[in-house]
Structures are given as C-alpha cells and as structure tokens.
Design an enzyme around this catalytic site. Structure first.
Site, PDB file in Angstrom:
ATOM      1  N   GLU A  61       1.588  -5.639  -5.249  1.00  0.00           N
ATOM      2  CA  GLU A  61       1.349  -5.984  -3.736  1.00  0.00           C
ATOM      3  C   GLU A  61       1.532  -7.351  -3.626  1.00  0.00           C
ATOM      4  O   GLU A  61       0.875  -7.982  -2.702  1.00  0.00           O
ATOM      5  CB  GLU A  61      -0.305  -5.495  -3.499  1.00  0.00           C
ATOM      6  CG  GLU A  61      -0.262  -4.137  -3.197  1.00  0.00           C
ATOM      7  CD  GLU A  61      -1.816  -3.790  -2.523  1.00  0.00           C
ATOM      8  OE1 GLU A  61      -2.309  -4.610  -1.899  1.00  0.00           O
ATOM      9  OE2 GLU A  61      -2.160  -2.676  -2.680  1.00  0.00           O
ATOM     10  N   ASP A 171      -1.295  -1.752 -11.707  1.00  0.00           N
ATOM     11  CA  ASP A 171      -2.170  -0.986 -11.005  1.00  0.00           C
ATOM     12  C   ASP A 171      -1.610   0.504 -10.915  1.00  0.00           C
ATOM     13  O   ASP A 171      -0.746   0.877 -10.118  1.00  0.00           O
ATOM     14  CB  ASP A 171      -2.473  -1.535  -9.344  1.00  0.00           C
ATOM     15  CG  ASP A 171      -3.254  -0.589  -8.600  1.00  0.00           C
ATOM     16  OD1 ASP A 171      -3.657   0.335  -9.185  1.00  0.00           O
ATOM     17  OD2 ASP A 171      -3.171  -0.698  -7.402  1.00  0.00           O
TER      18      ASP A 171
END
Length: 277
Positions: A61, A171
């Site tokens: 991200e 993630d």
C-alpha cells in the site's frame, strides 16, 4: 507451541554460523487518509525502519504521495517500487549490506484490485536471495482469487534457482483454510512464524481489538494473521537461511493523529546464514 514441521526443520540443521541479516514487512496503510495524518504515519514508519535497521524491507500500500517521502527519508536504502499505480508494493534494500541483482513484476490477471507479485534477486550476508513481495487480493469475498494468486506464487517459488533461498511475504490476507485450499504448503516451503516457535505475541498482525487505526461501520473484533513470511532454502547453495526471531512492530501510538502508524502491525524477522555440511 511450535509445529512438528518446525521441529523437524530445526533438527535437520547441522551447520556453522556464517552471517546474519534481517527483514521487515509492513502494510503501510497508504490509502484513504488525510494528507497530514498520512505524512505523520509514513514518517513514523520510516523511524521504525531506522530503529530496527533491516537489510530488506517489503512494503505494501505504497502510494505515489508516500513513495517520494519514503525515498527521501530512507536514503540508506535502494527503493524498488513495483509500479506507479494508485497503490503498489515496494522492496527496499540497504545500500551497505545488500547487492541488487535483478527484478521482475508479474500481474495477477484475475485480480480486480491490481495486485502483483514483485520479485527481486539480491545477495546479502553471502547468500543469494530471491525476495518475493505481494499484497494478495483483499476481503473475504475474494477468497477464490486469493487462493489462485497463492498457487501462482507457489509455482514461482518452485521455479526459483536452486542456488537461491526464497523469502516470500507481505500482506497476504490469508486465512489458514485458504492455505489448505491451495493444496497446503509445497514441499520445502515453511511458514517462518512456525519456524520461530509460533510466538503468541507475534501471531496476529491484524488486531482490531488493539489497533483502532481504522473505523468500521460495524463492530469488528476478529484477529487475523494476514501478514506472513514463507521460506524455501536454496538446496544447491551450500547455505541455509535460518530464522532466529520473529516479532511485531508499529505498536506505538502517534502523538498528533493519536493513532498507530498503520492498521497492520509490521513484522521484523532476524535470520542467520549457515554453511551446511
């Protein structure tokens, strides 16, 4: 309690200590924040990197706005972004200890969220490493696509050079049942948290009972091990990469925005490189 796999793995090591390195992985939560809060959180993440000084960093991200801040603040690292889209992964290599050899990006064509597998080949602590970072498809409704992405990653791990140890992580949004649906861990691939004895204080990287970084329109209390690291040895290298310590970071509340640097805790893992007999 450590798994049987971790015990059998540890028992197989008959070697001599050669060198050490460390790796961090962290979802930086670079989306959907006010600019001032995003800057404070990103700088706090940079301070964690500086404090632990990992040789390799996997970030998820990352956004165009945080990418420049990360690059300018962490000048001791070579930053390798996967892409320049709305958000993406990045791998950072410490200039003083890691030699960058090559890299590639593979798009998961079934992804509706633009997810990719980022791979960097490098050398650190005398070991050749294949570093794989990804942010697998998010949300429970995307379980099918996430399992397909995980299967693709396992295929790429199997294709890696036998001279290179593979460390895959990020993630991954995984539930244990999804690893089972993917066929389980392939032969020779190990969950690093399990190899380190499954420390209970480092299990849940997503913990809304403690981390109030994000607010949800419903009460969410499920703790999950979304962020994971996996290891496969380079069987032809004459070396073993052995994880020694696995811990969570990013648990200090920030003074201005009064929240945490990310909605995920980060992971730091220490490794030693040993010669095999």
């Amino acid at each position: 309690m450590a798994s049987a796999a971790s015990f059998s793995y540890a028992a197989a090591l008959t070697s001599t200590v050669r060198n050490k390195f460390s790796l961090m992985t962290w979802n930086t939560a670079g989306l959907d924040h006010e600019p001032d809060e995003l800057r404070e959180c990103t700088l706090a993440q940079c301070e964690e990197v500086k404090m632990y000084s990992p040789d390799v960093v996997y970030l998820q991200e990352v956004t165009p706005s945080t990418c420049g801040l990360l690059r300018s603040t962490l000048q001791d690292y070579k930053m390798i972004p996967a892409t320049e889209g709305r958000y993406f992964t990045a791998i950072l290599l410490k200039n003083s200890s890691v030699q960058h050899l090559s890299g590639s990006i593979e798009t998961f064509f079934g992804s509706k969220q633009g997810r990719q597998l980022q791979t960097v080949r490098a050398k650190c602590a005398d070991a050749e490493l294949t570093l794989m970072c990804s942010h697998l498809e998010s949300q429970g409704k995307s379980a099918g696509e996430r399992v397909r992405q995980l299967k693709t990653v396992f295929e790429r791990i199997a294709e890696a050079s036998s001279n290179s140890a593979v460390i895959f992580g990020g993630d991954l949004n995984l539930r244990d049942k999804e690893v089972t649906k993917a066929g389980g861990l392939p032969n020779g691939v190990f969950d690093i948290w399990s190899l380190c004895g499954e420390p209970p204080d480092a299990e849940f990287t997503w913990d809304p009972t403690q981390n109030d970084k994000l607010e949800f329109p419903f009460k969410m209390t499920a703790k999950c091990r979304f962020d994971r690291l996996y290891l496969k040895q380079g069987t032809a290298s004459g070396l073993k990469v052995v994880p020694e310590r696995f811990m969570l970071v990013g648990k200090k509340r920030l003074p201005v925005c009064e929240t945490f640097p990310s909605d995920h805790w980060g992971i730091v893992c220490d490794f030693k490189v040993e010669e095999t007999k």
